[in-house]
Motif scaffolding. Structure first.
Motif, mmCIF file in Angstrom:
data_model
loop_
_atom_site.group_PDB
_atom_site.id
_atom_site.type_symbol
_atom_site.label_atom_id
_atom_site.label_comp_id
_atom_site.label_asym_id
_atom_site.label_seq_id
_atom_site.Cartn_x
_atom_site.Cartn_y
_atom_site.Cartn_z
ATOM 1 N N GLU A 150 0.987 -1.094 -0.005
ATOM 2 C CA GLU A 150 0.002 0.155 0.126
ATOM 3 C C GLU A 150 0.846 1.230 0.004
ATOM 4 O O GLU A 150 1.986 1.203 0.794
ATOM 5 C CB GLU A 150 -1.112 0.044 1.196
ATOM 6 N N THR A 151 0.421 2.077 -0.746
ATOM 7 C CA THR A 151 1.037 3.501 -0.657
ATOM 8 C C THR A 151 0.311 4.727 0.059
ATOM 9 O O THR A 151 -0.796 4.818 -0.411
ATOM 10 C CB THR A 151 1.381 3.970 -2.136
ATOM 11 N N GLY A 152 0.916 5.039 0.970
ATOM 12 C CA GLY A 152 0.301 6.418 1.658
ATOM 13 C C GLY A 152 0.632 7.598 0.882
ATOM 14 O O GLY A 152 1.132 7.705 0.189
ATOM 15 N N ALA A 153 0.503 8.767 1.960
ATOM 16 C CA ALA A 153 0.981 9.953 1.560
ATOM 17 C C ALA A 153 1.360 10.734 2.683
ATOM 18 O O ALA A 153 0.560 10.849 3.495
ATOM 19 C CB ALA A 153 -0.024 10.844 0.666
ATOM 20 N N ALA A 164 -4.356 16.754 -0.113
ATOM 21 C CA ALA A 164 -4.873 15.547 0.480
ATOM 22 C C ALA A 164 -6.271 15.176 -0.308
ATOM 23 O O ALA A 164 -6.368 13.922 -0.544
ATOM 24 C CB ALA A 164 -5.204 15.605 2.019
ATOM 25 N N ARG A 165 -6.850 15.986 -0.762
ATOM 26 C CA ARG A 165 -8.103 15.903 -1.456
ATOM 27 C C ARG A 165 -7.850 15.020 -2.859
ATOM 28 O O ARG A 165 -8.349 14.114 -3.260
ATOM 29 C CB ARG A 165 -9.064 17.113 -1.769
ATOM 30 N N ALA A 166 -6.875 15.733 -3.684
ATOM 31 C CA ALA A 166 -6.527 15.037 -4.828
ATOM 32 C C ALA A 166 -5.906 13.615 -4.766
ATOM 33 O O ALA A 166 -6.315 12.822 -5.429
ATOM 34 C CB ALA A 166 -5.359 16.039 -5.567
ATOM 35 N N LEU A 167 -4.955 13.377 -3.628
ATOM 36 C CA LEU A 167 -4.449 12.262 -3.331
ATOM 37 C C LEU A 167 -5.505 11.133 -2.991
ATOM 38 O O LEU A 167 -5.397 10.161 -3.588
ATOM 39 C CB LEU A 167 -3.207 12.381 -2.523
ATOM 40 N N ALA A 168 -6.424 11.567 -2.264
ATOM 41 C CA ALA A 168 -7.475 10.767 -1.806
ATOM 42 C C ALA A 168 -8.363 10.213 -2.951
ATOM 43 O O ALA A 168 -8.775 9.040 -3.005
ATOM 44 C CB ALA A 168 -8.568 11.261 -0.669
ATOM 45 N N ARG A 169 -8.656 11.173 -3.904
ATOM 46 C CA ARG A 169 -9.388 10.896 -5.028
ATOM 47 C C ARG A 169 -8.551 9.754 -6.009
ATOM 48 O O ARG A 169 -9.322 8.998 -6.627
ATOM 49 C CB ARG A 169 -9.604 11.987 -5.697
ATOM 50 N N ALA A 170 -7.265 10.042 -5.850
ATOM 51 C CA ALA A 170 -6.384 8.958 -6.542
ATOM 52 C C ALA A 170 -6.385 7.800 -5.886
ATOM 53 O O ALA A 170 -5.830 6.862 -6.751
ATOM 54 C CB ALA A 170 -5.051 9.708 -6.645
ATOM 55 N N GLY A 171 -6.655 7.611 -4.713
ATOM 56 C CA GLY A 171 -6.707 6.181 -4.214
ATOM 57 C C GLY A 171 -5.672 6.030 -3.007
ATOM 58 O O GLY A 171 -5.829 5.099 -2.197
ATOM 59 N N ALA A 172 -5.132 7.028 -2.468
ATOM 60 C CA ALA A 172 -4.324 7.091 -1.098
ATOM 61 C C ALA A 172 -5.622 7.159 0.033
ATOM 62 O O ALA A 172 -6.542 7.623 0.242
ATOM 63 C CB ALA A 172 -3.453 8.442 -1.054
ATOM 64 N N ARG A 173 -5.149 6.228 1.020
ATOM 65 C CA ARG A 173 -6.053 5.765 2.176
ATOM 66 C C ARG A 173 -5.376 5.916 3.553
ATOM 67 O O ARG A 173 -6.003 6.122 4.369
ATOM 68 C CB ARG A 173 -6.559 4.356 1.948
ATOM 69 N N ARG A 174 -3.944 6.315 3.436
ATOM 70 C CA ARG A 174 -3.382 6.238 4.735
ATOM 71 C C ARG A 174 -2.548 7.854 4.653
ATOM 72 O O ARG A 174 -1.738 7.783 3.709
ATOM 73 C CB ARG A 174 -2.580 5.504 5.101
ATOM 74 N N PHE A 175 -2.720 8.652 5.557
ATOM 75 C CA PHE A 175 -1.992 9.936 5.302
ATOM 76 C C PHE A 175 -1.324 10.042 6.528
ATOM 77 O O PHE A 175 -1.545 9.687 7.707
ATOM 78 C CB PHE A 175 -3.235 11.170 5.246
ATOM 79 N N PHE A 176 -0.044 10.915 6.377
ATOM 80 C CA PHE A 176 0.912 10.958 7.739
ATOM 81 C C PHE A 176 1.111 12.616 7.790
ATOM 82 O O PHE A 176 1.180 13.274 6.854
ATOM 83 C CB PHE A 176 2.040 10.347 7.093
#
Length: 349
Positions: free
Chosen positions: A29-32, A47-59
């Motif tokens: 899995e790839t977070g951000a 974060a909104r753009a990355l979440a739309r792209a599929g990121a599900r874990r943020f740091f």
């Protein structure tokens, strides 16, 4: 008028995340990492753009950043706090389902006493000596911590930007020694670690600077584009000086443009007499000192006076600019000030 125009290309950001996700490999899995206000580019939009792209874990770095991010992303994504559970964080962590990466026995005790049964992660020190439990500490509490069910166990590489550095392999071996056999997702790699190869990937990678167009991800697409308006142009004669301290003296007659931007806007003072701005791909040298609000640029070789000059974009990356200032791309990005007119492009759902 704003100091300059800062354009953030969210499509480029997403392409960088997708490329690093692919490099992380199948089953990983790839977070951000979106700490420091998305590396200075706006955590909410990033974060909104990355979440739309599929990121599900943020740091993020601290609980307050996590709280702001939770408001933007809603309840679904997981948000991890590198700084762990600090005094006074309990209500914020608990109410907003933030996941502290517990860095010490003290933090472990604090979390278990204040928020028993809530989510947490563990950060281990494998040789960086910055954050995380050392091997002896971890051995003393591992059984208790693992019984409580951490969401993630991680460590951080100190020298991943230097692929052949011996410490990379040493930390990898230490991470294996501290975590092999546990039934918990593991993470060791940020951007540099991803590029070291699959041995370093484990269950989750956490790219940061590579998302935003910085090294060591050499194939990254530039994300930040910064253009500075020209306030005034003037002719200078041979022997005339420019700026504070007469730090630059004209060797021949020329034309100087003064642009709106300076070290108050994150354009670091040390790049005076060394850095460049660009006009239609043509480099224009910074002359004299960078001051708080203004930069002076030699445009003698241009055929017409420009209305603006570019300092970040296709002609000059954040790392190119960092080299001129004697620093790193991280500092350039995270120092970008609040006076810029910000424009976000792409990233649509």
């Amino acid at each position: 008028m704003a100091t300059g125009s800062l354009t953030i290309d969210l499509d480029a950001l997403v392409r960088n995340w997708q490329a690093l996700d692919k490099a992380s490999g199948s089953g990983v899995e790839t977070g951000a990492v979106v700490k420091a206000d998305g590396y200075g580019l706006g955590a909410a939009q990033v974060a909104r753009a990355l979440a739309r792209a599929g990121a599900r874990r943020f740091f993020v770095a601290v609980a307050e950043e996590g709280a702001a991010l939770r408001e933007v992303l809603g309840r679904a994504p997981e948000i991890y706090v590198f700084g762990g559970h600090m005094p006074g964080d309990a209500d914020m962590l608990g109410d907003l389902d933030l996941i502290p990466m517990l860095n010490s026995v003290d933090q472990l005790t604090r979390h278990f006493e204040a928020l028993a049964g809530t989510s947490f992660g563990i950060q281990l020190d494998t040789g960086m000596n910055r954050l995380g439990m050392e091997p002896g500490e971890w051995a003393a509490v591992a059984e208790v911590a693992l019984t409580a069910g951490p969401k993630l166990v991680m460590s951080h590489l100190a020298c991943a930007d230097t692929p052949d550095h011996a410490q990379n392999r040493q930390q990898l071996e230490m991470f294996h020694a501290m975590t092999d056999g546990i039934d918990v997702p593991r993470s060791l790699s940020a951007t540099g670690g991803i590029l070291l190869g699959e041995d370093y990937h484990f269950d989750l990678t956490r790219p940061g600077i590579g998302l935003y167009g910085g090294l060591p991800f050499e194939d990254a697409t530039p994300v930040a584009h910064l253009s500075l308006p020209v306030i005034q142009t003037r002719e200078v004669e041979q022997g005339e000086s420019v700026g504070y301290g007469s730090a630059w003296v004209a060797e021949e007659p020329g034309v100087i443009a003064t642009v709106s931007g300076g070290y108050a806007d994150g354009l670091i003072r040390a790049m005076g007499n060394t850095g460049h701005l660009f006009f239609d791909g043509v480099p224009c040298a910074i002359v004299g000192r960078v001051s708080m609000d203004l930069i002076t640029v030699d445009i003698s070789h241009l055929t017409a006076a420009p209305k603006a000059l570019d300092i970040l974009g296709p002609d000059q990356s954040v790392d190119d600019l960092a080299d001129a200032a004697g620093t790193v791309g991280y500092e350039i990005l995270t120092s970008l000030g609040g006076r810029y007119k910000r424009l976000y492009t792409g990233g649509a759902g």
